[in-house]
Design a protein around this motif. Structure first.
Motif, short mmCIF file in Angstrom:
data_model
loop_
_atom_site.label_atom_id
_atom_site.label_comp_id
_atom_site.label_asym_id
_atom_site.label_seq_id
_atom_site.Cartn_x
_atom_site.Cartn_y
_atom_site.Cartn_z
N MET A 1 0.84 -1.18 0.00
CA MET A 1 0.00 0.00 0.00
C MET A 1 0.88 1.24 0.00
SD MET A 1 -3.10 0.88 2.62
CE MET A 1 -4.31 -0.24 1.97
N ALA A 2 0.51 2.22 -0.76
CA ALA A 2 1.33 3.41 -0.93
C ALA A 2 1.21 4.39 0.24
CB ALA A 2 0.95 4.12 -2.22
N HIS A 3 0.11 4.32 0.98
CA HIS A 3 -0.05 5.26 2.10
C HIS A 3 -0.18 4.48 3.40
CE1 HIS A 3 -4.00 4.29 0.45
NE2 HIS A 3 -4.47 4.42 1.67
N ARG A 4 0.28 5.13 4.49
CA ARG A 4 0.28 4.44 5.77
C ARG A 4 0.47 5.46 6.90
NH1 ARG A 4 4.84 4.58 3.35
NH2 ARG A 4 6.79 4.99 4.43
N PHE A 5 0.12 5.05 8.09
CA PHE A 5 0.45 5.78 9.30
C PHE A 5 1.64 5.09 9.95
CE2 PHE A 5 -3.97 7.14 8.95
CZ PHE A 5 -3.88 8.47 9.29
N GLU A 6 2.51 5.87 10.54
CA GLU A 6 3.65 5.34 11.29
C GLU A 6 3.68 6.03 12.65
OE1 GLU A 6 7.21 6.18 9.11
OE2 GLU A 6 6.69 4.82 7.47
N ILE A 7 4.05 5.28 13.68
CA ILE A 7 4.29 5.86 15.00
C ILE A 7 5.79 5.79 15.22
CG2 ILE A 7 3.91 5.68 17.47
CD1 ILE A 7 1.17 4.47 16.85
N ARG A 8 6.39 6.94 15.48
CA ARG A 8 7.83 7.03 15.72
C ARG A 8 8.06 7.82 17.01
NH1 ARG A 8 9.40 9.98 10.18
NH2 ARG A 8 8.03 8.82 8.79
N GLN A 9 9.25 7.66 17.55
CA GLN A 9 9.65 8.48 18.70
C GLN A 9 10.55 9.59 18.21
OE1 GLN A 9 10.95 5.36 21.61
NE2 GLN A 9 10.05 6.81 23.04
N ASN A 10 10.30 10.81 18.72
CA ASN A 10 11.17 11.93 18.36
C ASN A 10 12.35 11.99 19.33
OD1 ASN A 10 10.15 13.14 20.71
ND2 ASN A 10 8.79 14.54 19.62
N LYS A 11 13.20 12.98 19.16
CA LYS A 11 14.42 13.10 19.98
C LYS A 11 14.10 13.33 21.45
CE LYS A 11 17.37 14.68 16.25
NZ LYS A 11 18.22 15.75 15.73
N ALA A 12 12.93 13.88 21.73
CA ALA A 12 12.53 14.13 23.11
C ALA A 12 11.91 12.89 23.76
CB ALA A 12 11.53 15.29 23.16
N LYS A 35 2.51 5.75 23.60
CA LYS A 35 2.21 5.21 22.28
C LYS A 35 0.70 5.09 22.08
CE LYS A 35 4.98 2.04 20.71
NZ LYS A 35 5.64 0.75 20.40
N ALA A 36 -0.02 4.78 23.15
CA ALA A 36 -1.48 4.66 23.07
C ALA A 36 -2.11 6.00 22.66
CB ALA A 36 -2.04 4.19 24.40
N SER A 37 -1.59 7.09 23.14
CA SER A 37 -2.11 8.41 22.77
C SER A 37 -1.88 8.70 21.29
CB SER A 37 -1.48 9.50 23.63
OG SER A 37 -1.86 9.35 24.97
N ALA A 38 -0.73 8.31 20.78
CA ALA A 38 -0.45 8.48 19.34
C ALA A 38 -1.41 7.63 18.53
CB ALA A 38 0.99 8.13 19.03
N ARG A 39 -1.69 6.41 19.00
CA ARG A 39 -2.63 5.53 18.31
C ARG A 39 -4.04 6.12 18.34
NH1 ARG A 39 -3.16 1.85 14.32
NH2 ARG A 39 -5.40 1.76 14.34
N SER A 44 -8.63 8.85 15.68
CA SER A 44 -9.46 10.03 15.53
C SER A 44 -9.43 10.57 14.10
CB SER A 44 -8.99 11.11 16.50
OG SER A 44 -9.75 12.28 16.34
N ILE A 45 -8.25 10.57 13.50
CA ILE A 45 -8.13 11.02 12.11
C ILE A 45 -8.93 10.12 11.18
CG2 ILE A 45 -6.53 11.31 10.16
CD1 ILE A 45 -4.41 12.08 12.37
N LEU A 46 -8.81 8.81 11.38
CA LEU A 46 -9.54 7.85 10.55
C LEU A 46 -11.05 7.99 10.72
CD1 LEU A 46 -7.31 4.70 11.06
CD2 LEU A 46 -7.52 6.06 8.97
N LYS A 47 -11.49 8.26 11.94
CA LYS A 47 -12.93 8.39 12.22
C LYS A 47 -13.50 9.71 11.71
CE LYS A 47 -16.15 8.75 16.06
NZ LYS A 47 -16.28 8.90 17.51
N ASN A 48 -12.80 10.81 11.98
CA ASN A 48 -13.36 12.13 11.71
C ASN A 48 -12.89 12.75 10.39
OD1 ASN A 48 -14.73 12.37 14.29
ND2 ASN A 48 -12.69 12.47 15.16
N GLY A 49 -11.81 12.28 9.85
CA GLY A 49 -11.23 12.89 8.66
C GLY A 49 -11.98 12.72 7.36
#
Length: 58
Positions: A1-12, A35-39, A44-49
């Motif tokens: 699939m060409a599009h996807r969501f990713e969860i990553r950690q930033n430097k902080a 990580k649960a908050s990012a999920r 929310s984006i998938l539901k409301n977007g």
């Protein structure tokens, strides 16, 4: 699939949800302490977007 969501950690050490198309990042969320908050942000984006209106503010 060409599009996807990713969860990553930033430097902080925060978890950030990214939406990517092919190899390009299109947008990302704020940093979350769990990580649960990012999920939840992705869910929310998938539901409301899909029905969100487009506003041209030019």
């Amino acid at each position: 699939m060409a599009h996807r969501f990713e969860i990553r950690q930033n430097k902080a050490g925060e978890y950030v949800a990214y939406f990517c198309y092919n190899s390009e990042t299109i947008f990302w969320t704020e940093g979350y302490s769990s990580k649960a908050s990012a999920r939840n942000a992705i869910d929310s984006i998938l539901k409301n977007g899909p029905g969100a209106p487009v506003e041209d503010k030019t």
